[in-house]
Design an enzyme around this catalytic site. Structure first.
Site, PDB file in Angstrom:
ATOM      1  CB  SER A  52      -1.223  36.363  -8.048  1.00  0.00           C
ATOM      2  OG  SER A  52      -2.487  36.010  -8.533  1.00  0.00           O
TER       3      SER A  52
HETATM    4  N1  SAH Z   1      -5.590  33.939  -6.006  1.00  0.00           N
HETATM    5  C1  SAH Z   1      -4.911  32.824  -6.582  1.00  0.00           C
HETATM    6  C2  SAH Z   1      -4.652  33.009  -8.049  1.00  0.00           C
HETATM    7  C3  SAH Z   1      -5.438  32.047  -8.800  1.00  0.00           C
HETATM    8  S1  SAH Z   1      -5.339  32.113 -10.553  1.00  0.00           S
HETATM    9  C4  SAH Z   1      -3.664  32.498  -5.824  1.00  0.00           C
HETATM   10  O1  SAH Z   1      -3.232  33.243  -4.972  1.00  0.00           O
HETATM   11  O2  SAH Z   1      -3.131  31.437  -6.098  1.00  0.00           O
HETATM   12  C5  SAH Z   1      -7.059  32.376 -10.938  1.00  0.00           C
HETATM   13  C6  SAH Z   1      -8.022  31.349 -10.450  1.00  0.00           C
HETATM   14  O3  SAH Z   1      -9.325  31.714 -10.907  1.00  0.00           O
HETATM   15  C7  SAH Z   1      -7.800  29.927 -10.972  1.00  0.00           C
HETATM   16  O4  SAH Z   1      -7.667  29.054  -9.899  1.00  0.00           O
HETATM   17  C8  SAH Z   1      -9.053  29.640 -11.794  1.00  0.00           C
HETATM   18  O5  SAH Z   1      -9.459  28.289 -11.738  1.00  0.00           O
HETATM   19  C9  SAH Z   1     -10.069  30.535 -11.124  1.00  0.00           C
HETATM   20  N2  SAH Z   1     -11.252  30.841 -11.925  1.00  0.00           N
HETATM   21  C10 SAH Z   1     -11.359  31.018 -13.264  1.00  0.00           C
HETATM   22  N3  SAH Z   1     -12.623  31.301 -13.615  1.00  0.00           N
HETATM   23  C11 SAH Z   1     -13.362  31.294 -12.480  1.00  0.00           C
HETATM   24  C12 SAH Z   1     -14.745  31.502 -12.186  1.00  0.00           C
HETATM   25  N4  SAH Z   1     -15.649  31.761 -13.141  1.00  0.00           N
HETATM   26  N5  SAH Z   1     -15.140  31.414 -10.895  1.00  0.00           N
HETATM   27  C13 SAH Z   1     -14.248  31.151  -9.903  1.00  0.00           C
HETATM   28  N6  SAH Z   1     -12.929  30.933 -10.126  1.00  0.00           N
HETATM   29  C14 SAH Z   1     -12.489  31.012 -11.391  1.00  0.00           C
END
Ligand code: SAH
Length: 201
Positions: A52
């Site tokens: 993000s």
């Molecule tokens: N907070 C992260 C942003 C990650 S993007 C950072 O700082 O990098 C969103 C993330 O949510 C992805 O890694 C994706 O794999 C995860 N995601 C998607 N669906 C999900 C679910 N049902 N449970 C847990 N994680 C999930």
């Protein structure tokens, strides 16, 4: 970058600003993206996922009004950057994060560990939250859900807050506060996050 963000007024809480300053974002992006690590935008981290943008991480920390010692559940670990920022605010041992993609979870666990962050990472579907460590003072999603996940709401203490992007193509940042007789729900502006996987979809 953080100074510019603070000056823009979009991030207000001192603890959030300090946390953003403390976390080395370049450690969380793939080597070929390091040059852009301190640009205020999302970056690809593999598996079609993104880290993000710092301003979004900051806005989410502000909106959750996190304080030291609070137990926080994160859904969507990704590379672990947002979890590290949260850990800077609430302290070691208070952040629990669930990631759907196993390889991302493993990489994030190792990275957080190497950088000295005591954050618990679990592979799983965040629709189920993480019951073992409930109740949480606060929880947030870094992926967009169709609806606020029931299990995550259940795992909040009374007075606990949940912040999540909700919607499909049109997403809004939604904050819910759990009260005695249900939830108080408030909507903020439009946002853009990767869709939440798993659940019923
Ligand atoms: N907070 C992260 C942003 C990650 S993007 C950072 O700082 O990098 C969103 C993330 O949510 C992805 O890694 C994706 O794999 C995860 N995601 C998607 N669906 C999900 C679910 N049902 N449970 C847990 N994680 C999930």
């Amino acid at each position: 970058m953080v100074e510019t963000l603070a000056e823009s007024g979009r991030i207000e809480r001192e603890s959030t600003i300090e946390a953003l300053k403390a976390v080395p974002r370049h450690e969380f992006v793939p080597p070929e993206r390091r040059g852009s690590a301190y640009a205020d935008r999302p970056l690809p981290i593999g598996n079609d996922q993104t880290i993000s943008a710092p301003h979004m991480v900051g806005i989410m920390c502000d909106r959750l009004a996190l304080s030291e010692g609070e137990a926080v559940l994160e859904v969507g670990t990704g590379c672990g950057y947002h979890a590290a920022v949260t850990a800077e605010i609430v302290g070691d041992g208070n952040v629990y994060t669930v990631e759907y993609v196993e390889s991302l979870a493993e990489d994030a666990r190792k990275r957080l560990d190497d950088l000295g962050y005591d954050v618990q990472v679990r592979v799983g579907d965040g629709h189920d939250g993480w019951p073992e460590y409930a109740p949480y003072d606060a929880a947030y999603l870094t992926c967009a859900a169709r609806e606020l996940p029931e299990a995550v709401l259940e795992q909040l203490r009374e007075g606990g807050r949940l912040l999540a992007p909700v919607g499909e193509r049109r997403q809004r940042l939604v904050r819910a506060v759990k009260c005695e007789d249900g939830i108080d729900r408030e909507e903020f502006g439009g946002v853009r996050f990767v869709p939440m996987q798993g659940g019923d979809s």
